[in-house]
Design a protein around this motif. Structure first.
Motif, PDB file in Angstrom:
ATOM      1  N   GLN A 300     -45.656 -44.555   9.388  1.00 43.17           N
ATOM      2  CA  GLN A 300     -47.009 -44.319   9.876  1.00 43.17           C
ATOM      3  C   GLN A 300     -47.035 -43.587  11.213  1.00 43.17           C
ATOM      4  O   GLN A 300     -47.915 -42.755  11.457  1.00 43.17           O
ATOM      5  CB  GLN A 300     -47.762 -45.647   9.968  1.00 43.17           C
ATOM      6  N   LEU A 301     -46.059 -43.873  12.076  1.00 46.20           N
ATOM      7  CA  LEU A 301     -45.978 -43.124  13.330  1.00 46.20           C
ATOM      8  C   LEU A 301     -45.726 -41.645  13.063  1.00 46.20           C
ATOM      9  O   LEU A 301     -46.336 -40.771  13.695  1.00 46.20           O
ATOM     10  CB  LEU A 301     -44.859 -43.696  14.208  1.00 46.20           C
ATOM     11  N   ILE A 302     -44.826 -41.372  12.133  1.00 51.03           N
ATOM     12  CA  ILE A 302     -44.502 -39.977  11.830  1.00 51.03           C
ATOM     13  C   ILE A 302     -45.668 -39.303  11.119  1.00 51.03           C
ATOM     14  O   ILE A 302     -45.986 -38.136  11.400  1.00 51.03           O
ATOM     15  CB  ILE A 302     -43.192 -39.899  11.021  1.00 51.03           C
ATOM     16  N   ARG A 303     -46.327 -40.025  10.213  1.00 52.28           N
ATOM     17  CA  ARG A 303     -47.515 -39.459   9.562  1.00 52.28           C
ATOM     18  C   ARG A 303     -48.553 -39.048  10.603  1.00 52.28           C
ATOM     19  O   ARG A 303     -49.094 -37.936  10.564  1.00 52.28           O
ATOM     20  CB  ARG A 303     -48.125 -40.488   8.605  1.00 52.28           C
ATOM     21  N   THR A 304     -48.814 -39.933  11.550  1.00 53.40           N
ATOM     22  CA  THR A 304     -49.794 -39.641  12.593  1.00 53.40           C
ATOM     23  C   THR A 304     -49.365 -38.447  13.437  1.00 53.40           C
ATOM     24  O   THR A 304     -50.174 -37.563  13.757  1.00 53.40           O
ATOM     25  CB  THR A 304     -49.986 -40.875  13.493  1.00 53.40           C
ATOM     26  N   ALA A 305     -48.075 -38.406  13.778  1.00 50.44           N
ATOM     27  CA  ALA A 305     -47.568 -37.299  14.594  1.00 50.44           C
ATOM     28  C   ALA A 305     -47.694 -35.967  13.859  1.00 50.44           C
ATOM     29  O   ALA A 305     -48.087 -34.950  14.455  1.00 50.44           O
ATOM     30  CB  ALA A 305     -46.109 -37.555  14.968  1.00 50.44           C
ATOM     31  N   VAL A 306     -47.374 -35.951  12.580  1.00 49.12           N
ATOM     32  CA  VAL A 306     -47.474 -34.718  11.794  1.00 49.12           C
ATOM     33  C   VAL A 306     -48.927 -34.263  11.724  1.00 49.12           C
ATOM     34  O   VAL A 306     -49.240 -33.081  11.934  1.00 49.12           O
ATOM     35  CB  VAL A 306     -46.891 -34.915  10.382  1.00 49.12           C
ATOM     36  N   ASP A 307     -49.834 -35.198  11.437  1.00 48.53           N
ATOM     37  CA  ASP A 307     -51.246 -34.840  11.329  1.00 48.53           C
ATOM     38  C   ASP A 307     -51.799 -34.314  12.649  1.00 48.53           C
ATOM     39  O   ASP A 307     -52.562 -33.340  12.685  1.00 48.53           O
ATOM     40  CB  ASP A 307     -52.060 -36.051  10.862  1.00 48.53           C
ATOM     41  N   GLN A 308     -51.410 -34.959  13.751  1.00 45.65           N
ATOM     42  CA  GLN A 308     -51.892 -34.514  15.065  1.00 45.65           C
ATOM     43  C   GLN A 308     -51.333 -33.141  15.430  1.00 45.65           C
ATOM     44  O   GLN A 308     -52.045 -32.310  16.006  1.00 45.65           O
ATOM     45  CB  GLN A 308     -51.532 -35.550  16.127  1.00 45.65           C
ATOM     46  N   TYR A 309     -50.078 -32.912  15.099  1.00 50.58           N
ATOM     47  CA  TYR A 309     -49.453 -31.616  15.363  1.00 50.58           C
ATOM     48  C   TYR A 309     -50.134 -30.520  14.548  1.00 50.58           C
ATOM     49  O   TYR A 309     -50.470 -29.456  15.073  1.00 50.58           O
ATOM     50  CB  TYR A 309     -47.975 -31.720  15.023  1.00 50.58           C
TER      51      TYR A 309
END
Length: 533
Positions: A300-309
């Motif tokens: 979930q942290l990586i999902r959020t980071a990808v979406d924000q990027y």
């Protein structure tokens, strides 16, 4: 596939740390001849470009990042003729060559610095950053070195301090001086004229410093294990607005050649990172995105980071992703060998340009370094904090022969104890190896425009699974990555059925999918839901 994008957009970049890749003359240190000897392997793997860390003449205080001549090759690595031969042979295999370029600082043995420190009247007196002592005779301000201690070094000959963001043997250039800019652009032009395809620009966000030399503020999140260099926020000695004017000059130079590019090393939060694409695309082509290196390995942290990027990218910005490099612990050491397979699929299926660090494709891990074996000046200056970079720079493990096939002599850094089992030759024989997974993923990027250049869209899953769609024209691929050690059932909802194109685990290729999909522990899959095109 018919190329509609630049090579640096739909290709895969492979970083080579030259001291550790392959030793061609058996002196224990890798070199250009060694890289040439392994070009067929890189072509077999399927990468599109190689990025070579610094190979310039240097006293090697920081292993080549202290440059004493920007337009030659260190004899340790070979000669200009050796480089030209490497470049020609790489291009013959359709491999692009990216050189590391280090414009922020030189060696203190560079002729420019020798002249600059000789007197305050020398024509190059302000090619570096000189300041008078503070009223108490100490450093001009509180700026720190990234390698520990003050960023200012007193020079008795000039009775002034010079600034160094790293070692005192690496004085920072004064990029506010137009003559410095011209000289460095001439150095870039030298390599572009030889046929180099691009540059990775070292610490590009450091180039311009505050013109008023204001004091840096205290870092409110500092703790001792971070290292002394993190005690202050680098507010006034990095990421200054004027740096973008310098980068635009570099971009204009590159754009005067055909299909060249530059990658910027930038360790900044995403909202600052994306500004380095420049207004209207006048910045670096790819500001390095290091999020996958620095964050916890959590779906979930990586999902959020990808979406924000993705949301932060400007319209002209092309994304990029990195799992490892010469400054950070290896991915297999950070997350384990099982998740390293999931990480490979993540890196090579996210939208954007992936950069692969040598050895990660066979699962190399950090090598323990005894105190008497330490080479890295960062570890020598700040011992015991785990900041040393030697563990991730160990020699490439080619086979199970003496010194892992890297050299017939004792290597400059120790080789991992697991090299008899973890090596290229063994991995090539094992069709289920991590190496073959990397090769299959790279081949899929070549075959499927949806993976190489398609759009990205998130796909709702459980907390332990990261899912996303890659789409291009009438192709639609679903990537599902299980970050957990337990099986995970994924509800595909109303999505029409398809089949598994590739799995990181046991062979499931061609398995039909409809309704739900059960992922094994540590498994990633690519599901083809629309497979035309």
């Amino acid at each position: 596939m018919l190329r509609k994008h630049h090579w640096w957009q739909d290709g895969v970049v492979y970083q080579i740390y030259p001291r550790s890749f392959m030793d061609g003359n058996n002196d224990g240190v890798g070199d250009l001849a060694g890289i040439r000897a392994r070009l067929d392997y890189l072509a077999w793997l399927g990468v599109d470009a190689i990025w070579i860390s610094p190979i310039y003449p240097s006293p090697m205080s920081d292993f080549g990042y202290d440059v004493s001549d920007y337009t030659d090759i260190h004899p340790l690595f070979g000669s200009l003729a050796d480089f030209d031969a490497l470049l020609a042979e790489a291009h013959a295999r359709r491999l692009r060559v990216i050189l590391d370029f280090v414009p922020n600082h030189t060696s203190d043995q560079h002729p420019w610095f020798t002249e600059s420190r000789s007197s305050r009247d020398n024509p190059k007196r302000d090619w570096f950053i000189w300041r008078d002592p503070a009223p108490d005779g100490g450093p001009p301000n509180n700026w720190l070195s990234n390698f520990g201690g003050s960023g200012w070094e007193y020079d008795a000959q000039r009775d002034q301090y010079y600034y160094h963001a790293f070692l005192k043997e690496q004085p920072d250039l004064n990029w506010r001086n137009p003559q410095v800019q011209d000289a460095m652009l001439d150095a870039m032009r030298f390599w572009l004229d030889r046929g180099v395809d691009g540059f990775r620009i070292d610490v590009i966000w450091h180039l311009i410093k505050d013109k008023d030399f204001r004091e840096n503020p205290v870092n409110p999140e500092y703790h001792a294990q971070m290292g002394e260099h993190r005690r202050l926020l680098a507010t006034y000695n990095t990421d200054r607005p004027e740096v973008h004017d310098v980068i635009e000059r570099m971009r204009n130079l590159l754009d005067s050649y055909e299909d060249r590019m530059m990658v910027g090393e930038i360790y900044l939060p995403v909202e600052r990172l994306v500004t380095y694409y420049g207004t209207g695309g006048r910045g670096v082509h790819l500001p390095f995105n290091f999020q996958l290196i620095g964050m916890a390995w959590d779906a979930q942290l990586i999902r959020t980071a990808v979406d924000q990027y993705e949301a932060a990218l400007p319209p002209h910005g092309w994304p990029n992703w990195v799992l490892g490099n010469h400054d950070n612990h290896r991915i297999a050491s950070r997350i384990g060998v099982e998740q390293a397979r999931v990480a490979a699929m993540l890196l090579l299926t996210l939208r954007g340009t992936p950069t692969l660090y040598y050895g990660d494709e066979i699962g190399m891990r950090d090598v323990p370094i005894l105190p008497e074996q330490v080479q890295d000046p960062l570890e020598k200056n700040m011992p015991g904090l785990g900041l040393g970079r030697d563990p991730e720079r160990s020699p490439m493990q080619w086979d199970n022969s003496l010194h892992a096939g890297f050299s017939l002599s004792t290597p400059w850094l120790p080789i991992a104890d697991d090299y008899p089992q973890v090596n290229v030759a063994a991995a090539q024989r094992d069709k289920h190896s991590l190496l073959h997974l990397y090769r299959k993923l790279i081949l899929l990027r070549d075959e499927w425009p949806a993976l190489a250049v398609g759009s990205y869209r998130g796909f709702s899953t459980s907390d332990q699974v990261f899912g996303y769609l890659r789409e291009h024209d009438d192709q639609r691929l679903l990537v599902l990555l299980n970050f957990s050690a337990k099986q995970q059932l994924v509800d595909l909802g109303s999505m029409l059925g398809g089949y598994i194109l590739l799995s990181t685990g046991l062979v499931r290729e061609g398995e039909p999918v409809a309704g739900t999909l059960l992922l094994d522990a540590h498994e990633g899959v690519i599901v083809c839901t629309e497979c035309n095109g």
